[in-house]
Design a protein around this motif. Structure first.
Motif, short mmCIF file in Angstrom:
data_model
loop_
_atom_site.label_atom_id
_atom_site.label_comp_id
_atom_site.label_asym_id
_atom_site.label_seq_id
_atom_site.Cartn_x
_atom_site.Cartn_y
_atom_site.Cartn_z
N ASP A 106 0.84 -1.20 0.00
CA ASP A 106 0.00 0.00 0.00
C ASP A 106 0.87 1.25 0.00
OD1 ASP A 106 -2.85 -1.07 0.42
OD2 ASP A 106 -1.73 -2.08 2.01
N ARG A 110 -1.69 6.43 1.19
CA ARG A 110 -3.04 5.89 1.24
C ARG A 110 -3.33 5.15 2.55
NH1 ARG A 110 -6.64 6.13 -2.47
NH2 ARG A 110 -6.13 7.03 -4.50
N GLY A 131 -6.51 2.22 -4.23
CA GLY A 131 -6.47 3.29 -5.23
C GLY A 131 -7.51 3.16 -6.32
N ASN A 134 -11.34 2.37 -3.99
CA ASN A 134 -11.56 3.33 -2.89
C ASN A 134 -12.12 2.68 -1.63
OD1 ASN A 134 -10.52 5.74 -3.88
ND2 ASN A 134 -12.41 6.23 -4.98
#
Length: 202
Positions: A106, A110, A131, A134
């Motif tokens: 990740d 984020r 990404g 969502n």
């Protein structure tokens, strides 16, 4: 003053503002060993109680399914948090397939929350937003020692801060990004870090 031991979490986190590592090490990544419990999609948490509840739910569900914990390496850098399987290589096998060993990866920007469970300080987790979809996903781990779990949590928080400072210095972060990738995000991580230990207060 009381004697300092490797399990003394109060001494270990005497001041969360003191960096755990030199910023340069995050270019290559800081590696930790842990056991990967599992991950599930979760809603965006609005409080620490919801984060801890998600951790415990994942632990319970994977234990109920009798899923064995996986030995992993957690690599923390300013680019990402990468989780890879920790396996012994056989002497005759010189090749290593990183994609097959990859458990999770990740981008650091984020990652919204990182914390551990106050009832079992060896358990920690981070929640990241995918990404493409969502959706939020909570990844849960177990460390051998409570102090090690604390260091991992703090290292992820520091990596985020370093990444944020680098983006400010290079001018890549524009106006209006505070909600998703700016100071607001960093504050989420710092708040969770502070409240991870019942012995600390703001």
């Amino acid at each position: 003053m009381p004697g300092v031991t490797k399990y003394n979490l109060v001494d270990d986190v005497h001041d969360l503002r003191i960096p755990m590592h030199n910023e340069d090490v995050f270019q290559h990544g800081v590696c930790f060993e842990a056991k990967y419990i599992g991950s599930l999609e979760v809603g965006r948490p609005g409080s620490r109680m919801e984060i801890v509840a998600a951790m415990r739910r994942i632990r319970y569900e994977f234990k109920l399914k009798n899923v064995k914990k996986k030995k992993v390496n957690i690599i923390v850098s300013t680019d990402f948090v990468r989780v890879i399987l920790r396996k012994k290589r056989k002497r005759k096998e010189w090749s290593w397939d990183d994609s097959a060993a990859l458990v999770a990866q990740d981008p650091i920007y984020r990652i919204f929350y990182v914390s551990h469970d106050a009832q079992d300080l060896k358990i920690f987790s981070y929640i990241a937003r995918d990404g493409q979809s969502n959706v939020f996903r909570c990844n849960v781990f177990k460390s051998k020692r409570k102090s090690q779990a604390m260091r991992i949590v703090r290292t992820v928080g520091q990596a985020f801060d370093v990444c944020h400072q680098l983006s400010l210095q290079t001018g890549e972060e524009g106006e209006g990004e505070g909600e998703e990738g700016g100071p607001d995000r960093a504050q989420h991580i710092n708040t969770v870090l502070v409240f991870s230990s019942p012995s600390l207060s703001l």
